[in-house]
Structure formats: C-alpha cells, structure tokens
Design a protein around this motif. Structure first.
Motif, mmCIF file in Angstrom:
data_model
loop_
_atom_site.group_PDB
_atom_site.id
_atom_site.type_symbol
_atom_site.label_atom_id
_atom_site.label_comp_id
_atom_site.label_asym_id
_atom_site.label_seq_id
_atom_site.Cartn_x
_atom_site.Cartn_y
_atom_site.Cartn_z
ATOM 1 N N LEU A 23 0.718 -1.073 -0.003
ATOM 2 C CA LEU A 23 0.046 -0.119 -0.179
ATOM 3 C C LEU A 23 0.991 1.262 -0.029
ATOM 4 O O LEU A 23 0.563 2.141 -0.708
ATOM 5 C CB LEU A 23 -0.831 0.017 1.253
ATOM 6 N N CYS A 24 1.849 1.264 0.761
ATOM 7 C CA CYS A 24 2.840 2.464 0.771
ATOM 8 C C CYS A 24 3.501 2.592 -0.707
ATOM 9 O O CYS A 24 3.635 3.873 -1.227
ATOM 10 C CB CYS A 24 4.003 2.235 1.757
ATOM 11 N N TYR A 25 3.849 1.573 -1.299
ATOM 12 C CA TYR A 25 4.284 1.652 -2.518
ATOM 13 C C TYR A 25 3.354 2.133 -3.817
ATOM 14 O O TYR A 25 3.801 2.947 -4.580
ATOM 15 C CB TYR A 25 4.755 0.063 -2.954
ATOM 16 N N TYR A 26 2.074 1.896 -3.478
ATOM 17 C CA TYR A 26 0.863 2.225 -4.141
ATOM 18 C C TYR A 26 0.749 3.927 -4.099
ATOM 19 O O TYR A 26 0.575 4.507 -5.193
ATOM 20 C CB TYR A 26 -0.163 1.545 -3.932
ATOM 21 N N VAL A 27 0.847 4.167 -2.925
ATOM 22 C CA VAL A 27 0.849 5.779 -2.577
ATOM 23 C C VAL A 27 1.820 6.526 -3.031
ATOM 24 O O VAL A 27 1.741 7.598 -3.717
ATOM 25 C CB VAL A 27 0.479 5.935 -1.016
ATOM 26 N N LEU A 28 3.101 5.789 -2.697
ATOM 27 C CA LEU A 28 4.263 6.890 -3.074
ATOM 28 C C LEU A 28 4.648 7.047 -4.507
ATOM 29 O O LEU A 28 4.668 8.133 -5.157
ATOM 30 C CB LEU A 28 5.555 6.014 -2.642
ATOM 31 N N THR A 29 4.390 5.840 -5.363
ATOM 32 C CA THR A 29 4.527 5.679 -7.063
ATOM 33 C C THR A 29 3.215 6.712 -7.429
ATOM 34 O O THR A 29 3.640 7.404 -8.313
ATOM 35 C CB THR A 29 4.562 4.330 -7.355
ATOM 36 N N ASN A 30 2.369 6.657 -6.999
ATOM 37 C CA ASN A 30 1.258 7.419 -7.744
ATOM 38 C C ASN A 30 1.419 8.729 -7.288
ATOM 39 O O ASN A 30 0.985 9.749 -8.269
ATOM 40 C CB ASN A 30 -0.184 7.081 -6.920
ATOM 41 N N VAL A 44 6.207 1.098 10.873
ATOM 42 C CA VAL A 44 5.653 2.168 11.272
ATOM 43 C C VAL A 44 6.311 3.532 10.914
ATOM 44 O O VAL A 44 5.519 4.519 10.489
ATOM 45 C CB VAL A 44 5.296 2.237 12.925
ATOM 46 N N GLU A 45 7.385 3.657 11.081
ATOM 47 C CA GLU A 45 8.305 4.839 10.704
ATOM 48 C C GLU A 45 8.097 4.927 8.917
ATOM 49 O O GLU A 45 7.866 6.210 8.522
ATOM 50 C CB GLU A 45 9.777 4.863 10.931
ATOM 51 N N ILE A 46 8.184 3.970 8.146
ATOM 52 C CA ILE A 46 7.898 4.164 6.858
ATOM 53 C C ILE A 46 6.454 4.643 6.679
ATOM 54 O O ILE A 46 6.386 5.533 5.689
ATOM 55 C CB ILE A 46 8.127 2.737 6.248
ATOM 56 N N LEU A 47 5.476 4.048 7.343
ATOM 57 C CA LEU A 47 4.067 4.664 6.967
ATOM 58 C C LEU A 47 3.954 6.041 7.540
ATOM 59 O O LEU A 47 3.398 6.794 6.918
ATOM 60 C CB LEU A 47 3.349 3.717 8.007
ATOM 61 N N GLN A 48 4.821 6.641 8.639
ATOM 62 C CA GLN A 48 4.689 7.945 9.029
ATOM 63 C C GLN A 48 5.225 8.676 7.851
ATOM 64 O O GLN A 48 4.892 9.994 7.640
ATOM 65 C CB GLN A 48 5.244 8.098 10.483
ATOM 66 N N ALA A 49 6.362 8.335 7.676
ATOM 67 C CA ALA A 49 6.949 8.952 6.474
ATOM 68 C C ALA A 49 6.393 9.254 4.965
ATOM 69 O O ALA A 49 6.319 10.238 4.602
ATOM 70 C CB ALA A 49 8.427 8.442 6.328
#
Length: 506
Positions: A66-73, A183-188
């Motif tokens: 999900l983080c990959y999805y958000v960051l790339t988009n 968690v830190e990745i998600l916050q960032a």
C-alpha cells in the motif's frame, strides 16, 4: 497509473498466503476498486491501529504494498508538474521580453522580501536559482522513483522473508530513513504525500516549493488595471446602454434571426420542395410553355406560307413533322427563289414575310437552348439547395459546439491539438529512453523513473483523445511499456504497435 497493475497483482498474490486483518481489509478493497476503475485514491492508513496489530510479516507486506502504491502514484502525479515548472522558468529565461514580464509579475513579492531596500537579486539570478531548484528536485525524485520501482520489484522471485526485507529496504531508501520499521515508513509516507512538490517537509530535506508563480502573481497586473479602469469603464458602458442595446439588436439578434430564417429555414424549405418535385420551386430562366407556343406558331406560319406559294399538292402532316424536327428545306427553296428578284419580292411583301418566318425560327432555336439550360438547372437543383444551406450549417455547428464546450467543459476550446502535441512528445521520449541500454546503475534508475513519468503522460493524454470503447486496450498497451517482464526490444515493439493502432487519433 502504470504501476497499478503490479500493485493489484501483488495484492492478489499475497492474498493466497492469507487474508489481511480486519483493520486493513477495507483499505485494500478500496485500493483494488480504484485500480479497477482506472482511478487513484489517496488513502490514509491507520498508524495507531497498525501499532496495535501484531507486526507479522503478512501484515507488514500488505502495508508495504500500500505504501508503494501511494508513493508511486504521488510521484507520477506531482513530478510532471515539476517538469512543467522547469519548462516555465526556461521559457521566462529565454528572452528579454519574458524576463521583463516575469519581473513585473513578481515585483511585489520581491519588494516585500527585500524591504526596506530594493530587490537584492536581479531577475536573471532569481530565474536561474528557481530553475536550478526545480531541476534538482525533479531529477532527484525521478531517480528515486526509478530506484523504488526497480528495487521494490526485484524481490518478487525471492523467498517471502527476503522479499519483504527487499521491499522495506526500497521504501526506506526512497524515504531517506535509517530504519526499516514499517511504522516509521508509514509515518514518512504520510508526510511525503502531504508535502511532495508543494510544501517543505522533513522528508523533502527543506526543498522549496517547485511550481510556477501562482495565478495571483501572474495576473495581478491585469487585475490592477481592471481595478483602476474598471469603474470608469462600467460607468461609460452604463451611459451608453441604449447604443449598446441598439448594437446588440442590429448585430446579434437580427443577425441570428436573419441567419435562421433566410439561410436555414428558406433553403431547407426549398430543398424539401425539390425532393417532393414541387413545380413552384423549380429553377427556370424562361416561362413554362414558351417553347411549345413559339414552335406551334412557327409551324402554322410555314404551313400557311407554303400553301400560298406552291402550286403542287402539299402534304401538311409531313410538312408539320419536318418543321417540328427543324427541317425547313421546302420553305428555304422558295426563299432562294425569292432572292433572285429581291426588289420585286420586297415590294410585294413576300420576301419580308420569309424573313419574319426566319426570325421566328431563330426565336424557337433560342427558346430550345434556354429549355436545355432549364433542364440542367432542374437536375442540379438539389445540389444548389444544399450548397446554399452549407454556410449556415457550418456557422450554427460552430456556435452550438462552442456553447456546449462552454457549458459542459468550462472553456470554448478542447485543446485537442495541445494534447496531441504533448502525447507525441512524451511517446517520442519514451521510445528514446527504451533505446538506452547498458548504462550505469544511477543513470538507469533515472531513465526508469523518467520513462514512468512519460508513459503516465502518454496514458493520460490518450484518455482524452481516444474513444471510450478503446480505453481498455489503451490501458493494456501503455502498461506494457514499463513491464519489467518484457525485454527492451519487446517494449519497443509495443511503441510501434501504439503508433500503428492509434495513430489516427494522434
């Protein structure tokens, strides 16, 4: 977006290992629906809920995807704007006229920052500084995007534990974190999505906003002139309201009424009458029955003349038939005999009578020619009616199309030519990047990120140009341009297929 297919495949593959937790299931379903609908929906993952969940590898893997999805988009949406800012500042720097215009637009901002003195930075240095900032930002995040796409997908064939570690390392490196804690990745990720390309955040390392001057900055001179001269102009318009009303009546209302009645309704009625073979609507250069009456008169004159000037028996039916066919041989023989004694025949009136008969024959020949012209005009009457109707139809079509675009789209022009130009330029850049092979790793990451941005632009411009029934095939073909499973040669063949299949819409 072009990365959505990979995200959807990864979620399906991960679901075979186990279902997500109840707290994540709704977010995953929302992402899946958005991808299937061809849309991007920004999601905000529950960080507090994630802390309460036991951080097992399956949950972390779902969150990583999900983080990959958000960051790339987010990158694919924001980086094209950064490149637009680069083009804007290059254009402003290209000529002295553009520099003077930019100086006028940004004068209040620069004066405010440099008070109480004069502006400290010349226009050229200011433009160069902003252009450098935009280029640095765009290049850095383009390389980071390419690295994230390559490194995140590199663990697909590895064992689950190593795959997850590879994905977390890719996300951590993109976000410039020292830890791989989810968690830190998600916050960032949350911070980055709020500030990339538009505001200063800790993650962006204090990068200033990368965008052209705001709408207010660019158009305040026009607004200032409107504020200064607007009231005077409005008062002058109010005082001239009768003149304006008369002008609108004569040049707009009367024009529209005349256009509809004289150039649409009347030609349409004439075309309809022509199709129905209405005699009143026929085009003619002579009166109906003229040829018949003149031909009958000529026939009677010759028959009477022949009866009075020949001693031999006369076959009237044969003579009438010859005259109707235009054969005046018998009459001309008598006329030739009269010419042997012209003075005597003029005195008796016989020669004058012969000449008047020939004048009548000339009238019949002229009526016959005009009758042929009438027949030709009547055969082309429908064409003339359509040609007379065409200019009015063109004007009405243009006006209705402009009104539709103004009401539905919000502008009078669809900017189709600009979209075609952008699509052609991006597709050309994509093909150029696919020809690069064997480059260094850092340059390869940059090429991969720039390729993703160009392909995204191609995809978005194609959606505005192609018919709706071809969007599914268009999405499939464009997604193959960044598919790492295909070789460079195969992806170049995809470019050729796009040109071959969709070129008529470009």
């Amino acid at each position: 977006m072009i990365t959505d297919k990979y995200v959807l495949e990864s979620l399906d593959k991960l679901s075979q290992r186990g279902s997500p937790s109840e707290q994540l299931e709704s977010y995953i379903q929302s992402v899946s629906r958005s991808i299937q609908q061809g849309k991007y929906r920004r999601i905000s993952l529950p960080i507090k809920t994630l802390k309460e969940i036991k951080e097992d590898s399956l949950t972390v893997n779902y969150v990583a995807i999900l983080c990959y999805y958000v960051l790339t988009n987010e990158c694919l949406l924001k980086l094209p704007r950064a490149y637009e800012a680069v083009r804007y500042f290059k254009s402003a720097q290209s000529s002295q006229r553009n520099q003077l215009l930019y100086s006028l637009q940004t004068a209040p901002e620069r004066l405010w920052k440099s008070l109480p003195g004069l502006p400290k930075h010349p226009i050229r240095s200011d433009l160069l500084s902003r252009l450098t900032q935009c280029e640095d930002f765009a290049n850095r995040y383009t390389e980071s995007l390419g690295r994230l796409m390559v490194e995140f997908r590199a663990g697909d064939q590895l064992p689950p534990k190593e795959e997850l570690q590879r994905r977390l390392n890719a996300l951590s490196q993109f976000l410039q974190l020292d830890s791989v804690n989810i968690v830190e990745i998600l916050q960032a990720t949350e911070k980055l999505t709020e500030g990339i390309g538009s505001a200063t955040t800790a993650v962006t390392r204090n990068v200033p906003p990368v965008k052209p001057p705001s709408f207010v900055t660019r158009y305040w001179p026009a607004a200032f002139l409107a504020l200064c001269y607007g009231p005077t102009s409005l008062m002058a318009l109010w005082q001239s309201r009768e003149t304006i009303k008369r002008f609108v009546q004569e040049n707009v209302i009367d024009f529209v009424r005349g256009l509809i009645i004289n150039w649409v309704y009347t030609p349409l009625r004439q075309v309809w009458a022509t199709v129905r073979h209405d005699d009143d609507s026929s085009i003619a250069v002579m009166s109906q029955g003229t040829l018949s009456s003149e031909s009958s008169s000529l026939t009677r004159m010759i028959v009477h003349f022949m009866q009075e000037n020949t001693s031999q028996p006369l076959n009237e039916e044969q003579l009438v038939s010859q005259v109707e066919k235009g054969d005046l041989t018998q009459f001309l023989k008598i006329y030739e005999t009269q010419l042997e004694h012209p003075v005597r025949n003029i005195a008796s009136g016989a020669l004058i009578r012969s000449l008047l008969i020939q004048i009548q024959k000339t009238k019949v020949d002229g009526s016959l020619a005009l009758n042929g012209i009438d027949r030709m005009l009547q055969s082309q009457q429908l064409v003339f009616g359509v040609v007379a109707l065409s200019p009015a139809l063109v004007i009405i079509y243009t006006l209705t199309t402009s009104a539709y675009r103004l009401c539905k789209i919000g502008r009078l022009w669809s900017y189709e030519s600009q979209h075609k130009e952008i699509l052609s330029r991006s597709l050309n850049n994509a093909e150029r990047l696919l020809n690069y092979d064997g480059v260094e790793a850092e340059e390869s990451y940059w090429n991969q990120g720039l390729l993703a941005i160009e392909v995204t632009t191609v995809y978005q411009m194609g959606l505005t140009l192609l018919p709706r029934n071809m969007r599914k095939e268009w999405t499939r073909d464009v997604a193959e341009l960044t598919d790492p499973k295909l070789s460079l040669r195969s992806r170049l063949n995809v470019v050729y297929r796009i040109y071959h299949t969709y070129s008529k819409y470009f």
